[in-house]
Design a protein around this motif. Structure first.
Motif, mmCIF file in Angstrom:
data_model
loop_
_atom_site.group_PDB
_atom_site.id
_atom_site.type_symbol
_atom_site.label_atom_id
_atom_site.label_comp_id
_atom_site.label_asym_id
_atom_site.label_seq_id
_atom_site.Cartn_x
_atom_site.Cartn_y
_atom_site.Cartn_z
ATOM 1 N N LYS A 1 0.831 -1.205 0.000
ATOM 2 C CA LYS A 1 0.000 0.000 0.000
ATOM 3 C C LYS A 1 0.872 1.264 0.000
ATOM 4 O O LYS A 1 0.606 2.220 -0.742
ATOM 5 C CB LYS A 1 -0.945 -0.013 1.196
ATOM 6 C CG LYS A 1 -1.967 1.084 1.164
ATOM 7 C CD LYS A 1 -3.263 0.736 1.857
ATOM 8 C CE LYS A 1 -4.268 1.853 1.562
ATOM 9 N NZ LYS A 1 -5.602 1.577 2.031
ATOM 10 N N ALA A 2 1.904 1.242 0.820
ATOM 11 C CA ALA A 2 2.792 2.413 0.887
ATOM 12 C C ALA A 2 3.469 2.651 -0.462
ATOM 13 O O ALA A 2 3.539 3.776 -0.960
ATOM 14 C CB ALA A 2 3.850 2.216 1.975
ATOM 15 N N ALA A 3 3.949 1.573 -1.061
ATOM 16 C CA ALA A 3 4.736 1.715 -2.289
ATOM 17 C C ALA A 3 3.887 2.179 -3.462
ATOM 18 O O ALA A 3 4.391 2.783 -4.406
ATOM 19 C CB ALA A 3 5.420 0.385 -2.622
ATOM 20 N N SER A 4 2.575 1.900 -3.409
ATOM 21 C CA SER A 4 1.721 2.279 -4.538
ATOM 22 C C SER A 4 0.932 3.556 -4.272
ATOM 23 O O SER A 4 -0.047 3.842 -4.940
ATOM 24 C CB SER A 4 0.777 1.125 -4.879
ATOM 25 O OG SER A 4 -0.078 0.888 -3.787
ATOM 26 N N THR A 5 1.376 4.330 -3.279
ATOM 27 C CA THR A 5 0.684 5.573 -2.912
ATOM 28 C C THR A 5 0.368 6.435 -4.132
ATOM 29 O O THR A 5 -0.756 6.913 -4.285
ATOM 30 C CB THR A 5 1.554 6.366 -1.912
ATOM 31 O OG1 THR A 5 1.649 5.615 -0.705
ATOM 32 C CG2 THR A 5 0.953 7.731 -1.619
#
Lengths: 704, 704
Positions: free
Chosen positions: B624-628
């Protein structure tokens, strides 16, 4: 009649654009050449929006004039020094010509434009292009530009005060609608391009909606076309004017427009003999003042800089009521009424303003806008860093506006006898403003009523007590309250208004009692002190300087220098009530100390000088006042037309030089014209047009 | 390697334009199609100007990309839904194609662009047009647009932050220079149009300077051309890059650019096996982070939204030091040093900031700009009327930034052993920030030192006392002060710095004494209270919501909801000093209460979860963080790239999942990778590149 020629060889285009603004009182377009980009869009009277710092301001609406010429894709722009403008004040049209050039060659461009004085929604322009040595594909674009912004302070800050709502670029006549940023107004546009040698195609880029056609040219080729833009506040109006514009040829539109102007000028019937430069200036001023009036509108908000620029943000000041009213009252009385209709609509807000600042009655805002609230800025940032700011006290302290409105109502009634207006509104303004002053004055230990902490017309002195101008105008307002109350006793309609407004005999008597004891510090038959303590200030006189430069480097508030007619303004407005020696002595005293840093100053001094019969002096002052914009006296012509100077020069002519005055229900004159000067014009009085002919002190008034 | 495709069928262009921004760390251009108007111009790293409300901001410089196509004068604009973008992260280029259309027909357009990663001043674009059914005169304009404005608040307010200084539109290569509104920077441009079938002509309209050529087209016709724009801060640089751009073909420029990127990626050598979507996202993030670094620059100011948009006005926050530093430290250590060089240059201003707010040492501003002063806005108007405003306290109260900078310096030294940097600057920062905290703490009646009235990373709670994050970071800063003082005793160069900075043994011992008694309210081996009184607040947990929506309608400050990792952030940064049970217990407790309304939240939780070996949970958080940005998780992608989320996802991978850590002068790892996931990459440690290969808990580190 008069034509006025300007060229960018003698002054910058941004200044010419003010002088050549075309308006019909609804739609207004500065004279910027249509062939080059400009930050100036279109103004529509009354269309304001919220804006930072200045509360609300006139919206710089989409620019409708452009006709952009490109040769093989390269913009052909007006060659500097080749831009020639000819304003035809008789017909209300602007002719423009220039050489358009680029590295690819040159074209000769000329155009004629108008904002239709009868069909308010129509802007029309016809152009003709002739190739000198240009050869190639010539494309002519006719956009309505959607990227206009209002310039704020500092000028790097811009505000987009409208948003595009709908665009239709299908078909041959693109249209669009925009809404002001606050959603208060919707403005609709339609574009018609015609008369062109090739079929125009519509387009929309997000930044502009337009219509374009191309033709091949070679040296000697001529291309002609017309751009008509309809601007309206409703779909119905848009269609109405689109219908007219479509069914009439360009020539037909010119002819109905010029015909309307001919009618106007015919009714004015003005000639000034013996000083053609002054005549030119006065006609120029009258032209712009007549342009600003929308014959079809319900009220007439008259911004300080007209619809000619963005100075003072389109706010309405006291000069609308005090300086402009006389011109319209005598030359176009419906316009005078509509100036006051604006004050009428704002009476409710003026009541709230009085009450929210701790007073009774009605208090008018120093700077007025469409929603009637105080729009004077308080703090104006002067740089992007936020380190320099101007703090402006006039909104809080320059309260004489309230008395000025009442004065204008009374004057209007004197000249028109308009019972309907007085009963519907005028009386209420007079009662409520009298009530304001009765609550505003403070009874001092000396038995006088004082008005403390104000700014008079002379804004060099801030927060003063017992400003002469403020006090005499407030006193007069109280007297008017009592007078109209007395008159209401014999008119049933008026009596009803007095009852509705809750004015009792006691209250009216109270007004008179206060009026009798308002402190007005004049030596008997002699000098009046501009405000309490003025005579204790350092005495400086003006010498070899004019305007702001006189005050340069000075802490001007600690001197007796005066920004503009102040005591003299009060004395002129109330000239009937002062002894001639008082007028004369104060005129002489204050003239020597006045810098005329406001354009409101010269006309008042001119009027007073004429009234006093100092005709040569008066004439010199009038010439200077009347040419304020033609000469760019204040160096800020680009910000708009100086309405008060233009109308004030007419006030000086009408009330000062001609000495026009209602007396016992009749219009009388008392001309004080210099040797060799003659004036003829038609003026309205009590619903009838009168021919006034004057030369020296001779005159004749004939009812037409 | 990776290519990323976007289309305006699936998301708005203003969002795609952030994802497809091309930058070389000096010059940055959003991915807006060159074929249509856009409000977005160009950013040049470090070029700020004064601006209302926000103190200073990155200047929206002239737009250099446009290639406008007109058929017989009618703009041919991209047809909605036909815009296709392909970002090639390997080569650092953007391919774009679209159908350009109008009522006159359609053309197929495609282009390739780059901001040259080696030759920083060069933007280059090649296009190809093919007529589908369009016939007529096709003109292609290549302007540099001079009407770009910065959008302020409310967004109707725009600011022109540069002025045109000189323009030369003679000859075949127009050039110009602009100055920022405050005169602090001068930016120079040159335009080169080539490869076209007809000779381009230069022009200047006031709104744009450009070059244009026209050709006749019919269905099937193909037109190709190239636009190269040079952007430089000096005449010398301009000429240098103009020389390169002129002597190299477009293909040559592409090849040197792509070659540079290949070298970069080769050194990174990253592969993630077993989750290609996550690999894609991490490569995408690494691409943008590597783009943002100017290999030729002296310092690296890293705005919160990169050079990809105007969010936060280009201001530099703590995430530069805390979230981004680890990525650069391991993958491009010179960039990490230059992040700290910015803090070095600002040490003087930070001393002034501390002293002007009543403290000793150095205090870093919450929002930093080029001149190093506090740039956090205080009052932000939200409408034109001025009736709604946001009041922002972070500038005054979010003080942990000062400890974050010291932490970053220490971490940098641990990984690099860069003695030169420490002696020149790093030590001074550590001493001066320790000194700040020693003066900032207050000794309470309870014998503890308290830090009162702050904002921690969890900005839901304002003006709190003893913020856990702030206190542990301040304490650590004091410890670092003492530690580096002790180290300085055995290094002559360091000792000289300690003497110069006036640090004595007593002072250093004092720091340690204070550090030992800073109030850090954790139950023994258990929960830590986010700040004094937090546990007395209404206990709410997050359920079925994410971000701002969790706080909707709540007086969130009166609840235990947390905006972003706060206690957990402090615990992760100082994980070596806390018991595992403390990390675990607080992670569980706070995760349930965290809304992740800041993009800084998920990466920290992901890092902590991985560190704790909760690998599946960690993987979900990391995805989730990486695809912000790829997923536009926060709905504000148009405002720029979320640098902290991108770099934070790498921090989670490097420090959390791989458990990289310097230990005893060596780089060690402690991989905690989920079943089936493998990672390979090269990281720098103490000047040497190391190959890290990890799968599950197995790993190998090889010096290259």
């Amino acid at each position: 009649m008069k034509k006025y020629a300007f060229s960018d060889r003698e002054r910058p285009i941004r200044k010419i654009a003010t002088l050549t603004t075309l308006s019909n009182g609804f739609l207004s377009v500065r004279g910027d050449p249509e062939t080059a980009p400009s930050e100036y869009g279109t103004l529509v009277a009354g269309v304001y929006s919220y804006t930072p710092i200045f509360y609300r301001e006139l919206v710089n609406l989409p620019r409708i004039t452009p006709v952009y010429v490109e040769l093989d894709g390269v913009p052909m722009l007006p060659v500097q020094g080749s831009n020639e403008f000819l304003l035809d004040a008789e017909g209300g049209t602007l002719s423009y010509k220039a050489i358009l050039g680029s590295s690819l060659g040159e074209l000769e461009y000329e155009s004629l434009r108008l904002t239709h004085k009868k069909f308010k929604g129509i802007f029309a322009l016809r152009y003709r292009l002739a190739s000198r040595n240009a050869e190639g594909r010539l494309c002519i674009k006719h956009p309505i530009e959607l990227d206009t912004l209002n310039v704020s302070s500092p000028p790097e800050v811009k505000v987009k005060l409208y948003k595009v709502e709908e665009v239709s670029a299908e078909g041959s006549s693109p249209s669009l609608s925009v809404r002001t940023a606050d959603n208060a107004y919707r403005v609709l546009y339609a574009l018609i391009v015609r008369g062109s040698p090739a079929e125009p195609k519509s387009y929309y880029t997000g930044k502009e909606v337009g219509s374009c056609y191309c033709v091949d040219v070679k040296p000697g080729s001529v291309v002609e076309g017309e751009k008509v833009v309809i601007v309206a506040l409703s779909k119905e109006e848009l269609e109405k004017f689109r219908g007219i514009a479509t069914s009439e040829s360009f020539g037909g539109l010119v002819s109905s427009h010029v015909g309307f102007w001919r009618g106007l000028w015919g009714r004015v019937g003005f000639r000034l003999y013996g000083d053609s430069a002054l005549e030119d200036a006065l006609v120029f001023n009258a032209f712009h003042l007549l342009q600003l009036y929308n014959e079809g509108g319900g009220e007439f908000m008259l911004p300080a800089r007209g619809l000619h620029g963005y100075g003072y943000r389109g706010h309405v000041f006291w000069d609308s009521d005090t300086y402009s009213l006389p011109f319209y009252l005598l030359l176009e009385p419906e316009a005078a009424r509509k100036i006051l209709e604006y004050r009428c609509r704002c009476l409710g807000a003026a009541r709230e303003y009085a009450s929210s600042t701790g007073f009774r009655g009605a208090r008018y805002p120093w700077e007025g806008v469409d929603d009637c609230r105080e729009a004077t800025p308080v703090e104006v940032p002067l740089d992007l860093e936020g380190s320099r700011k101007a703090f402006i006290e006039t909104g809080r302290l320059e309260q004489h506006i309230t008395a000025d409105v009442a004065y204008a109502v009374d004057m209007y009634y004197e000249y028109t006898g308009d019972e309907e207006f007085m009963e519907r509104c005028g009386l209420r303004i007079i009662f409520e403003t009298a009530r304001f002053w009765a609550s505003r004055v403070e009874l001092g230990g000396d038995g006088y009523y004082h008005i403390r902490g104000v700014i008079g017309p002379d804004e060099y002195h801030v927060g003063v007590d017992d400003s002469f101008y403020t006090n005499v105008m407030a006193r007069y307002n109280l007297v008017l309250g009592a007078k109209y109350y007395a008159l209401s006793q014999s008119k049933p309609g008026w009596l009803r208004v007095a009852v509705e407004e809750g004015v009792s005999r006691e209250e009216a008597e109270g007004w008179l009692e206060v009026a009798g004891r308002v402190r007005v510090p004049c030596e008997p038959g002699g000098l009046c002190e501009e405000f309490e303590g003025y005579f204790k200030l350092k005495d400086l006189e003006v010498s070899n300087c004019f305007g702001d430069s006189c005050a340069k480097g000075l802490d001007v508030g600690s001197t007796r220098l005066v920004k503009q007619a102040d005591v003299v303004a009060g004395l002129f407005l109330l000239r009937r009530f002062f002894d001639r020696r008082v007028l004369e002595g104060n005129y002489e005293y204050y003239l020597r100390r006045t810098t005329h840093a406001s354009s409101l100053s010269l006309p008042m001094y001119a009027a007073m000088a004429a009234y006093l019969g100092r005709v040569e002096e008066a004439l010199a002052l009038l010439r200077k006042a009347a040419s304020t914009d033609l000469e760019d006296t204040y160096g800020n012509l680009e910000d708009g037309f100086h309405v008060a100077a233009a109308a004030g020069s007419w006030m000086a002519l009408l009330l000062g030089f001609l000495g026009l005055e209602p007396r016992g229900g009749k219009l009388v004159a008392e001309p004080r014209l210099p040797e060799g000067l003659g004036v003829e014009l038609n003026v309205w009085f009590r619903g009838k047009l009168h021919r006034v002919e004057a030369r020296g002190s001779e005159y004749r008034i004939t009812e037409l």
